[in-house]
Design an enzyme around this catalytic site. Structure first.
Site, PDB file in Angstrom:
ATOM      1  N   GLY A  13     -14.460  -6.205 -35.457  1.00  0.00           N
ATOM      2  CA  GLY A  13     -15.837  -5.729 -35.620  1.00  0.00           C
ATOM      3  C   GLY A  13     -16.690  -6.084 -34.418  1.00  0.00           C
ATOM      4  O   GLY A  13     -16.242  -5.968 -33.268  1.00  0.00           O
ATOM      5  N   GLU A  33       2.456   0.750 -11.616  1.00  0.00           N
ATOM      6  CA  GLU A  33       3.921   0.600 -11.550  1.00  0.00           C
ATOM      7  C   GLU A  33       4.619   1.733 -12.316  1.00  0.00           C
ATOM      8  O   GLU A  33       5.623   1.542 -12.985  1.00  0.00           O
ATOM      9  CB  GLU A  33       4.320  -0.778 -12.097  1.00  0.00           C
ATOM     10  CG  GLU A  33       5.437  -1.472 -11.329  1.00  0.00           C
ATOM     11  CD  GLU A  33       5.084  -1.730  -9.861  1.00  0.00           C
ATOM     12  OE1 GLU A  33       3.908  -1.636  -9.476  1.00  0.00           O
ATOM     13  OE2 GLU A  33       6.025  -1.993  -9.092  1.00  0.00           O
ATOM     14  N   GLY A  34       4.068   2.930 -12.168  1.00  0.00           N
ATOM     15  CA  GLY A  34       4.595   4.107 -12.879  1.00  0.00           C
ATOM     16  C   GLY A  34       3.854   4.282 -14.184  1.00  0.00           C
ATOM     17  O   GLY A  34       3.912   3.410 -15.041  1.00  0.00           O
ATOM     18  N   ALA A  72       0.847  -1.192   0.000  1.00  0.00           N
ATOM     19  CA  ALA A  72       0.000   0.000   0.000  1.00  0.00           C
ATOM     20  C   ALA A  72       0.878   1.236   0.000  1.00  0.00           C
ATOM     21  O   ALA A  72       1.515   1.560   1.009  1.00  0.00           O
ATOM     22  CB  ALA A  72      -0.922  -0.011   1.209  1.00  0.00           C
ATOM     23  N   SER A  90       1.575   9.359  -8.523  1.00  0.00           N
ATOM     24  CA  SER A  90       2.954   9.271  -9.030  1.00  0.00           C
ATOM     25  C   SER A  90       3.925   9.904  -8.044  1.00  0.00           C
ATOM     26  O   SER A  90       5.059   9.460  -7.905  1.00  0.00           O
ATOM     27  CB  SER A  90       3.049   9.970 -10.382  1.00  0.00           C
ATOM     28  OG  SER A  90       2.258   9.302 -11.340  1.00  0.00           O
ATOM     29  N   THR A 102      -3.631  -3.457  -4.390  1.00  0.00           N
ATOM     30  CA  THR A 102      -3.944  -4.717  -5.058  1.00  0.00           C
ATOM     31  C   THR A 102      -3.910  -5.872  -4.068  1.00  0.00           C
ATOM     32  O   THR A 102      -2.929  -6.019  -3.330  1.00  0.00           O
ATOM     33  CB  THR A 102      -2.942  -4.976  -6.202  1.00  0.00           C
ATOM     34  OG1 THR A 102      -3.054  -3.913  -7.155  1.00  0.00           O
ATOM     35  CG2 THR A 102      -3.223  -6.297  -6.898  1.00  0.00           C
TER      36      THR A 102
END
Lengths: 426, 365
Positions: A379, A403-404, A147, A155, A183
């Site tokens: 399509g 991750e950036g 975290a 960033s 995550t």
């Protein structure tokens, strides 16, 4: 040395096994888990847990032996990093690529220590590794998480506001703040006996030097999962917000030194950044898997429709669709090779931050484009939720963000190429 | 084991050519472009490096290293110096390498020793044809069986050094079988007509010519590879990799120059490289140059392994064709007004870079 693109036999064989897992425990559940956002990929986690916990067990046994040897004064035993096989990251690249080919969202639910483990492995003491990582080696499936991001620190990680204050009376760290976009945070804290590495500042005035990684284990009072995000793609992946309200953790749950070394600059922060040298190429590897899934699916549909791809024909003789498809293949190839280079450098022990960011920039952008193009070329077959192409497009996009972002990684590439510091090129 | 590290010999070779490019090619590149004429001292100095002999068979006095990876490295470094010089120095390989690959024993023995000589030995191949829609597998130049040999008819374009080459390797479509064949045509063959020198957007220091064939009769022994002939796909693959490598060299030159310029050029009180708009453009250039080089190396490696590199070489070439245009254009853009001025090299790299999709047959390894 000599230039060589041959993937070793053992990795190719392992890849076959991983492909089988992807085909049987991921692809059949891809659509269902995408439509039922917060359901869990149990077929996959049950298949992977015995393998991953076994690997963790082996790694811990090695650490135990080293500790034992040190106690006996036997210095001849080599450290973990030195005995690591020289194609460790190459194996990981292939595993991640194939699992993402299976399903990028499900892949992120791998029951292991994940990014949390990266941090413990990188800066933890042997004792911390044994104590904290044991849960990933035995018992029920457990998840690790990291975290870092906060509502106002994306960033710009140096802007984090979550605090850690040491309480001498109880010999505990007390965490306060809010983390987002974590995550597997729910899997780690609420659904298993896992852990989350939480980046917090011990001294806001110290900037990056004050940032430290803290280990918050499942069951910690005051650490609460407050929100599960609903996302554009990788919906099978668990993405949560965690609130910390006087969350108390043991003194020994800080990784690395808790001291603030302002004179030495940003050691803890740099520790976090160094893990990007490995994690960025691996995120790029994941992107490649999604890209390959899309390219293969388009090729399959082209074959059924009798559309040939005439390699070697003059460019002016190609149809627009053939050109598009070849460009998809070329973009995927370019991203693959840049990723492969950064991975091989990791295995060789060569410093690779430039190459890692190059791979991440290219893979994020290329696979976003490749999957968007696949939807277009197919399509209604591409746009319909009857097939997976539209899902792969949604799954792909995150690779140019986490991750950036593509822009942050481009900035890193530019600084390295130009020899500029963050102040010279902001 | 996957590796991106060249062998020691390859690294030595690359270093040697880089020194030659810095010391000999680059200082003269502007002037030869303006003069539209090569500097033969530069060419002779490059010839002394023995690049072509290194690929020729050992039994004929060469070093037998027909490695496509080495060839790609050589091509990149030379093109980093200057594309005209690179193509001039490598023009003899347009004849020598196909003869090495496909020639009969007699053809190899009669043709290859000339390339081991001290003095630059011109040779070339006639591959491209004028006009739009060139298709190497449906060439308009024909070889029609006639008596004890064939008659060649058609027009070739962009044939480097055609005026001074003792022999040309001429690619033609067999009028009866439809196969693409190659013929060794001596310069004194009746019906071989070297036309006026071409005037091109780039490659200005490289003399290239239209070449006409009017019932040019050559004996059956002139057919490269004898009865077996050539494998045109192998030729095309080796061309694609060579052109990709040259494109990487040109693009790298444009990138490195732009990077240094952007660090030195000060506007609004700081180097223009300190603006993200410029810095990001440079980063993109570097990423694409690296990606293309890896694609070129991979296809070269496949050639060296004896694998079918058709797909990889083709994709690498297409990628390189686009990349070199984008990167050289960004190079001009980085220099702003100076990018447009011929005193600076950026616009020359753009003129040379634009030609790559058209350069079929102008390089091989």
């Amino acid at each position: 040395m000599t230039i060589n693109f041959e993937i070793p036999e053992n990795i190719q064989q392992a890849a076959q096994m991983v492909r089988y897992i992807a085909e049987t425990t991921m692809r059949p559940y891809s659509r269902e888990l995408d439509e039922n956002e917060h359901a869990r990929p149990t077929a996959f986690t049950e298949a992977m847990w015995p393998i991953l916990s076994g690997q963790q067990q082996a790694s811990l046994t090695k650490i135990e032996k080293q500790l034992e040897a040190q106690k006996n004064g036997d210095v001849a035993v080599k450290s973990d990093t030195k005995t690591r096989p020289s194609n460790h990251y190459l194996s990981m690249m292939y595993m991640v690529e194939i699992l993402s080919w299976g399903d990028a969202g499900i892949y992120l639910c791998l029951p292991n220590s994940a990014l949390g483990g990266f941090a413990v492995e990188a800066v933890g003491t042997p004792e911390q590794k044994l104590r904290l990582l044991r849960r990933f080696a035995e018992g029920e499936p457990s998840w690790g998480a990291m975290a870092m991001t906060e509502p106002n620190a994306g960033s710009d990680t140096s802007a984090i506001q979550t605090t850690a204050v040491f309480d001498e009376a109880t010999n505990e760290w007390v965490l306060n703040g809010e983390k987002i976009f974590c995550t597997s945070g729910g899997l780690a804290l609420d659904e298993s006996d896992g852990l989350v590495i939480v980046w917090a500042t011990v001294d806001r005035d110290a900037g990056r030097a004050g940032m430290k990684p803290f280990v918050v284990e499942a069951g910690t009072p005051g650490a609460t999962v407050v929100k599960a995000e609903k996302k554009h793609g990788i919906r099978a992946s668990d993405t949560v917000s965690i609130a910390f309200n006087d969350a108390r953790i043991p003194a020994d749950n800080v990784l690395g030194s808790p001291e603030v070394h302002t004179d030495k600059g940003t050691k803890g922060f740099k520790g976090a950044m160094a893990t990007f040298d490995a994690s960025r190429p691996l995120v790029a590897s994941g992107a490649l898997g999604i890209g390959r899934a899309a390219v293969e699916f388009v090729k399959e549909k082209f074959d059924e429709a009798g559309i040939e791809i005439p390699y070697g024909a003059p460019y002016h003789k190609l149809t627009a669709v053939q050109r598009d498809f070849m460009e998809m293949e070329a973009q995927l190839k370019a991203a693959y090779l840049l990723t492969l280079r950064s991975i091989v450098m990791l295995d060789e022990g060569t410093s690779n931050p430039l190459e890692a960011s190059m791979a991440k920039v290219k893979a994020g952008k290329a696979i976003t484009w490749v999957t968007q193009k696949a939807v277009e070329l197919l399509g209604m077959m591409g746009y319909s939720r009857e097939h997976l192409a539209e899902k792969w497009m949604r799954d792909a996009k995150i690779n140019d963000i986490y991750e950036g972002t593509g822009q942050i990684n481009t900035l890193i590439v530019a600084r390295r190429l130009l020899g500029y510091t963050r102040n010279e090129l902001a | 084991m996957v590796s991106f590290t060249p062998t020691e010999d390859q690294q030595l070779l690359v270093d040697t050519i880089r020194r030659y490019a810095d010391k000999n090619i680059r200082p003269a590149a502007h002037d030869v472009d303006e003069a539209e004429a090569p500097d033969m001292d530069v060419i002779q100095a490059g010839w002394q490096l023995g690049l072509i002999p290194s690929a020729l068979p050992e039994e004929l006095g060469g070093f037998g290293d027909m490695s496509a990876i080495s060839g790609a490295m050589i091509a990149e470094e030379l093109a980093f110096g200057d594309l005209s010089v690179a193509m001039h120095l490598l023009a003899p390989s347009l004849l020598a390498y196909p003869v090495t690959l496909f020639g009969t024993a007699a053809q190899r023995e009669s043709l290859l020793p000339a390339f081991l000589e001290e003095e630059f030995t011109a040779a070339t191949a006639a591959f491209l044809e004028p006009g739009m829609m060139f298709d190497p597998r449906a060439m308009q130049t024909t070889a029609t069986p006639s008596g004890d040999g064939v008659k060649l008819n058609g027009v070739k374009a962009c044939v480097p050094l055609a005026d001074e080459s003792r022999a040309l390797l001429v690619y033609a479509r067999n009028a009866e079988s439809g196969d693409i064949e190659a013929y060794i045509v001596p310069d004194d063959t009746p019906g071989l007509l070297i036309q006026e020198r071409e005037k091109l957007m780039g490659l200005r220091a490289l003399p290239t010519f239209r070449v006409k064939f009017e019932d040019a009769q050559v004996p059956v022994s002139a057919k490269l590879g004898g009865a077996v002939g050539i494998d045109i796909q192998t030729i095309l693959n080796r061309q694609n990799v060579a052109l990709g490598a040259l494109a990487v060299g040109v693009a790298r030159a444009a990138f490195e120059y732009a990077r240094e310029y952007a660090k030195e050029r000060v506007q609004f009180g700081k180097a223009i490289a300190q603006n993200q708009s410029i810095a990001f453009m440079l980063a993109e250039m570097a990423i694409e140059v690296d990606a293309t080089r890896l694609m070129v190396w991979e296809s070269a490696w496949m050639l060296d392994q004896g694998q079918d590199a058709t797909r990889e070489a083709y994709l690498a070439r297409q990628y390189a064709d686009k990349m070199v245009l984008t990167v050289t254009d960004s190079g001009v853009q980085t220099l702003g007004g100076y990018g447009f001025i011929r005193e600076y090299p950026a616009e020359r790299w753009l003129r040379n870079g634009r030609g790559f999709p058209t350069f079929d047959g102008l390089a091989i390894l």
